[in-house]
Write an enzyme that holds these catalytic residues in place. Structure first.
Site, PDB file in Angstrom:
ATOM      1  N   THR A  48       0.859  -1.195   0.000  1.00 47.19           N
ATOM      2  CA  THR A  48       0.000   0.000   0.000  1.00 47.19           C
ATOM      3  C   THR A  48       0.891   1.239   0.000  1.00 47.19           C
ATOM      4  O   THR A  48       1.979   1.211   0.566  1.00 47.19           O
ATOM      5  CB  THR A  48      -0.865  -0.035   1.280  1.00 47.19           C
ATOM      6  N   GLY A  95      -5.720  -4.281   7.357  1.00 45.52           N
ATOM      7  CA  GLY A  95      -6.719  -3.220   7.449  1.00 45.52           C
ATOM      8  C   GLY A  95      -7.835  -3.419   8.452  1.00 45.52           C
ATOM      9  O   GLY A  95      -8.279  -2.460   9.091  1.00 45.52           O
TER      10      GLY A  95
HETATM   11  N1  ASP Z   1      -4.242  -1.638   4.765  1.00 45.36           N
HETATM   12  C1  ASP Z   1      -4.460  -2.239   3.480  1.00 45.36           C
HETATM   13  C2  ASP Z   1      -5.790  -2.922   3.477  1.00 45.36           C
HETATM   14  O1  ASP Z   1      -6.104  -3.571   4.436  1.00 45.36           O
HETATM   15  C3  ASP Z   1      -3.399  -3.208   3.085  1.00 45.36           C
HETATM   16  C4  ASP Z   1      -1.962  -2.802   3.321  1.00 45.36           C
HETATM   17  O2  ASP Z   1      -1.702  -1.729   3.842  1.00 45.36           O
HETATM   18  O3  ASP Z   1      -1.091  -3.581   2.983  1.00 45.36           O
HETATM   19  O4  ASP Z   1      -6.477  -2.870   2.491  1.00 45.36           O
END
Ligand code: ASP
Length: 326
Positions: free
Chosen positions: A192, A246
């Site tokens: 991300t 998340g």
């Molecule tokens: N936080 C993101 C999600 O859960 C994934 C990530 O940060 O790797 O969609």
């Protein structure tokens, strides 16, 4: 004549001392912090080429943001532009390099927030938008809504004249292999991207963009587009962008909780962000945040093995970090 001379001398002294005062004024502060995802990122699993590629892309993103801030541009513009660089790179799980869902689709989430007026915009589950962070900004600036999801969000982006792409655009071999194996290396799940910035006017902003998590159930929405979970900004406290598992970040209301600790408990940025990441860990979640406040303090705590991250301040020297002990 004598009086005139005395007055002239006095005026010269006054002008000189004022100009000295102006020169002594501290330089305007600005700074930008980015992340490219947190996870099991270990030096022993990294090749020199791969590491160099990540560092180069992070640096490019920092420099693009710096250029905007140093020439007096807004934190919002810097955040959007810095995120574009990472969205357009296959290295990160955002835009081009987005992971696949359990249905073999790519569903992208993004959010942006302006700390000056608490305005925010977000999109969830978009499938055709090349740069979801810009779609989020359009939601913030062109509608009175905060979050648009699914087909309606894709259609809105198209109407706004954003670049629309077919599903093939998001195909990368690396992410496809990861979904085929299902039990991909943890590292492949992350990536991300996010950015927080402080501009010369003293305003802060935050933005985050992601493909979500590998093998997520289609239709799943993560923390990124949830204002107060993965993304938040308030000039009075801080700007935050998160990365990690998340679901835990939503449950801990991570980004707003950091802001709330600063606002109501007068915690420093470092103390507040560390405290909330600790809380995520207790719940069972892993990841981290990047944060900035209106004074230019920055913090980047995480509880995972590594987090792609970097910052640049008014001196223009980009710093990129990957591992825990960097
Ligand atoms: N936080 C993101 C999600 O859960 C994934 C990530 O940060 O790797 O969609």
């Amino acid at each position: 004549m004598k009086i005139f001379n005395n007055n002239l001398v006095a005026i010269i002294i006054l002008v000189l001392s004022i100009s000295q005062f102006i020169e002594a004024k501290p330089k305007e502060k600005f700074a930008l912090v980015i992340h490219g995802g947190a996870g099991t990122i270990l030096k022993k699993n990294m090749t020199a080429e791969k590491e160099a590629a990540y560092r180069a892309k992070l640096e490019e993103s920092l420099k693009v943001g710096y250029k905007i801030l140093s020439s007096g541009g807004t934190a919002l513009d810097a955040v959007e532009a810095a995120i574009h660089i990472m969205e357009d790179s296959p290295l990160f799980n955002a835009g081009k390099g987005a992971v696949f869902t359990n249905a073999g689709t790519n569903e992208l989430d993004a959010a942006i927030m302006n700390g000056a007026n608490l305005k925010a915009g977000a999109v969830a589950g978009v499938k055709t938008v090349k740069n979801p962070i810009t779609a989020a900004r359009k939601v913030m600036e062109e509608t009175w809504h905060v979050l648009l999801a699914g087909e309606g969000a894709d259609k809105f982006a198209e109407e706004q004249g954003l670049e629309i792409v077919g599903p093939k655009y998001f195909y990368t071999e690396r992410r496809w292999k990861a979904i085929q194996k299902r039990k991909s290396k943890e590292e492949e799940k992350y990536g991300t991207v996010g950015c927080v910035a402080l501009d010369k006017q003293g305003n802060i902003a935050a933005g985050t963009s992601t493909g979500g998590m590998t093998n997520k159930r289609w239709g799943r929405v993560g923390d990124v587009p949830i204002i107060g979970a993965g993304t938040y900004a308030n000039n009075e406290t801080c700007a935050v962008s998160a990365t990690g598992t998340g679901e835990y970040f939503i449950r801990a209301a991570v980004a707003h909780d950091i802001s709330a600790l600063m606002e109501y408990k007068r915690y420093s940025l470092i103390k507040a962000s560390k405290k909330v990441i600790q809380k995520v860990g207790i719940l069972g979640g892993s990841g981290g945040v990047i944060c900035i406040d209106a004074k230019g303090n920055i913090a980047m705590p995480f509880n995972s093995k590594g987090m792609y991250r970097g910052y640049i301040k008014s001196d223009g020297k980009p710093v990129t970090l990957i591992y825990k002990n960097d």
